[in-house]
Scaffold this motif. Sequence first.
Motif, mmCIF file in Angstrom:
data_model
loop_
_atom_site.group_PDB
_atom_site.id
_atom_site.type_symbol
_atom_site.label_atom_id
_atom_site.label_comp_id
_atom_site.label_asym_id
_atom_site.label_seq_id
_atom_site.Cartn_x
_atom_site.Cartn_y
_atom_site.Cartn_z
ATOM 1 N N GLU A 92 0.830 -1.207 0.000
ATOM 2 C CA GLU A 92 0.000 0.000 0.000
ATOM 3 C C GLU A 92 0.863 1.255 0.000
ATOM 4 O OE1 GLU A 92 -2.750 2.288 3.216
ATOM 5 O OE2 GLU A 92 -3.062 0.131 3.016
ATOM 6 N N ALA A 93 1.920 1.245 0.806
ATOM 7 C CA ALA A 93 2.793 2.415 0.885
ATOM 8 C C ALA A 93 3.606 2.584 -0.401
ATOM 9 C CB ALA A 93 3.733 2.290 2.082
ATOM 10 N N ALA A 94 3.946 1.463 -1.038
ATOM 11 C CA ALA A 94 4.736 1.535 -2.268
ATOM 12 C C ALA A 94 3.897 2.040 -3.438
ATOM 13 C CB ALA A 94 5.322 0.171 -2.596
ATOM 14 N N GLY A 95 2.618 1.890 -3.357
ATOM 15 C CA GLY A 95 1.764 2.419 -4.417
ATOM 16 C C GLY A 95 1.122 1.335 -5.249
ATOM 17 N N ARG A 96 1.804 0.879 -6.258
ATOM 18 C CA ARG A 96 1.178 -0.014 -7.228
ATOM 19 C C ARG A 96 1.603 -1.461 -7.020
ATOM 20 N NH1 ARG A 96 2.335 3.779 -12.376
ATOM 21 N NH2 ARG A 96 4.447 3.439 -11.657
ATOM 22 N N SER A 97 0.736 -2.350 -7.500
ATOM 23 C CA SER A 97 1.041 -3.784 -7.450
ATOM 24 C C SER A 97 1.999 -4.125 -8.591
ATOM 25 C CB SER A 97 -0.246 -4.590 -7.584
ATOM 26 O OG SER A 97 -0.749 -4.457 -8.901
ATOM 27 N N PRO A 98 2.610 -5.294 -8.551
ATOM 28 C CA PRO A 98 3.488 -5.698 -9.659
ATOM 29 C C PRO A 98 2.773 -5.696 -11.015
ATOM 30 C CG PRO A 98 3.861 -7.113 -7.774
ATOM 31 C CD PRO A 98 2.684 -6.231 -7.439
ATOM 32 N N ALA A 99 1.514 -6.132 -11.026
ATOM 33 C CA ALA A 99 0.767 -6.135 -12.288
ATOM 34 C C ALA A 99 0.587 -4.712 -12.809
ATOM 35 C CB ALA A 99 -0.585 -6.807 -12.092
ATOM 36 N N GLN A 100 0.308 -3.776 -11.920
ATOM 37 C CA GLN A 100 0.161 -2.381 -12.338
ATOM 38 C C GLN A 100 1.481 -1.817 -12.848
ATOM 39 O OE1 GLN A 100 -1.438 -1.049 -8.592
ATOM 40 N NE2 GLN A 100 -3.491 -0.762 -9.474
ATOM 41 N N GLU A 101 2.592 -2.202 -12.209
ATOM 42 C CA GLU A 101 3.900 -1.745 -12.660
ATOM 43 C C GLU A 101 4.203 -2.263 -14.068
ATOM 44 O OE1 GLU A 101 6.198 0.325 -11.409
ATOM 45 O OE2 GLU A 101 5.010 0.764 -9.639
ATOM 46 N N ILE A 102 3.886 -3.533 -14.303
ATOM 47 C CA ILE A 102 4.126 -4.119 -15.624
ATOM 48 C C ILE A 102 3.232 -3.454 -16.658
ATOM 49 C CG2 ILE A 102 3.926 -6.245 -16.981
ATOM 50 C CD1 ILE A 102 4.765 -7.762 -14.412
ATOM 51 N N GLU A 103 1.981 -3.207 -16.302
ATOM 52 C CA GLU A 103 1.060 -2.532 -17.225
ATOM 53 C C GLU A 103 1.579 -1.143 -17.590
ATOM 54 O OE1 GLU A 103 -3.535 -0.859 -17.334
ATOM 55 O OE2 GLU A 103 -2.920 -2.233 -15.736
ATOM 56 N N HIS A 104 2.058 -0.424 -16.589
ATOM 57 C CA HIS A 104 2.600 0.912 -16.840
ATOM 58 C C HIS A 104 3.839 0.833 -17.743
ATOM 59 C CE1 HIS A 104 3.541 5.113 -16.213
ATOM 60 N NE2 HIS A 104 4.767 4.789 -15.793
ATOM 61 N N ALA A 105 4.713 -0.145 -17.484
ATOM 62 C CA ALA A 105 5.900 -0.319 -18.326
ATOM 63 C C ALA A 105 5.499 -0.675 -19.752
ATOM 64 C CB ALA A 105 6.805 -1.399 -17.737
ATOM 65 N N LYS A 106 4.459 -1.501 -19.901
ATOM 66 C CA LYS A 106 3.975 -1.868 -21.241
ATOM 67 C C LYS A 106 3.442 -0.636 -21.974
ATOM 68 C CE LYS A 106 2.581 -4.755 -24.458
ATOM 69 N NZ LYS A 106 3.475 -4.973 -25.555
ATOM 70 N N SER A 115 12.799 1.237 -24.390
ATOM 71 C CA SER A 115 13.159 0.167 -25.323
ATOM 72 C C SER A 115 12.675 -1.184 -24.777
ATOM 73 C CB SER A 115 14.673 0.130 -25.509
ATOM 74 O OG SER A 115 15.299 -0.261 -24.298
ATOM 75 N N GLN A 116 12.814 -2.213 -25.640
ATOM 76 C CA GLN A 116 12.439 -3.573 -25.222
ATOM 77 C C GLN A 116 13.275 -4.009 -24.019
ATOM 78 O OE1 GLN A 116 10.004 -5.574 -26.432
ATOM 79 N NE2 GLN A 116 10.539 -7.235 -25.037
ATOM 80 N N GLN A 117 14.559 -3.703 -24.015
ATOM 81 C CA GLN A 117 15.450 -4.080 -22.916
ATOM 82 C C GLN A 117 15.019 -3.385 -21.620
ATOM 83 O OE1 GLN A 117 19.542 -3.080 -23.578
ATOM 84 N NE2 GLN A 117 20.230 -4.131 -21.709
ATOM 85 N N GLU A 118 14.660 -2.094 -21.692
ATOM 86 C CA GLU A 118 14.197 -1.377 -20.497
ATOM 87 C C GLU A 118 12.874 -1.942 -20.004
ATOM 88 O OE1 GLU A 118 15.990 3.095 -21.159
ATOM 89 O OE2 GLU A 118 14.280 2.442 -22.387
ATOM 90 N N PHE A 119 11.992 -2.314 -20.939
ATOM 91 C CA PHE A 119 10.720 -2.923 -20.560
ATOM 92 C C PHE A 119 10.952 -4.237 -19.815
ATOM 93 C CE2 PHE A 119 7.419 -6.065 -21.684
ATOM 94 C CZ PHE A 119 6.368 -5.531 -20.962
ATOM 95 N N GLU A 120 11.832 -5.090 -20.351
ATOM 96 C CA GLU A 120 12.138 -6.369 -19.697
ATOM 97 C C GLU A 120 12.753 -6.150 -18.322
ATOM 98 O OE1 GLU A 120 11.179 -9.318 -20.684
ATOM 99 O OE2 GLU A 120 10.326 -8.502 -22.534
#
Length: 128
Positions: A92-106, A115-120
């Motif tokens: 909760e304090a960190a903000g987003r869940s891992p899925a939300q972080e991946i969605e944002h990166a996508k 880039s693709q490397q930064e996304f990975e």
Amino acid sequence: MDWGSTWDFLWHFLIIFAWIAYLLVLFQILVDLFWRDHTTSGWIKAVWVIFLIVFPWLTALIYLIARGRGMTERAREAAVAAKKDTDAYIREAAGRSPAQEIEHAKQLFDAGTISQQEFESLKAKALS
């Protein structure tokens, strides 16, 4: 050399050690009775406390023998619950869940911002 004072010192040391050990056991029993054990009735808890006051060493020993396994299970459950609460607070304090972080990166990758490397790299970091 006065051996009497040495033996007196050792005897007092032993008594103090036993007293501190008893206090630790007593506090563990009281915590188990009043904070962790929700199935025992108030009357039974009162009887345990009375016996802990009247026959402290014997009652503590009997309690540990009779309810030691339950104490361990309740302590483990309390530790697991505390870890879950801590993990939930950190998420909760960190903000987003891992899925939300991946969605944002996508989204950043799809927009061409990273880039693709930064996304990975971001995806691996979110999953760790």
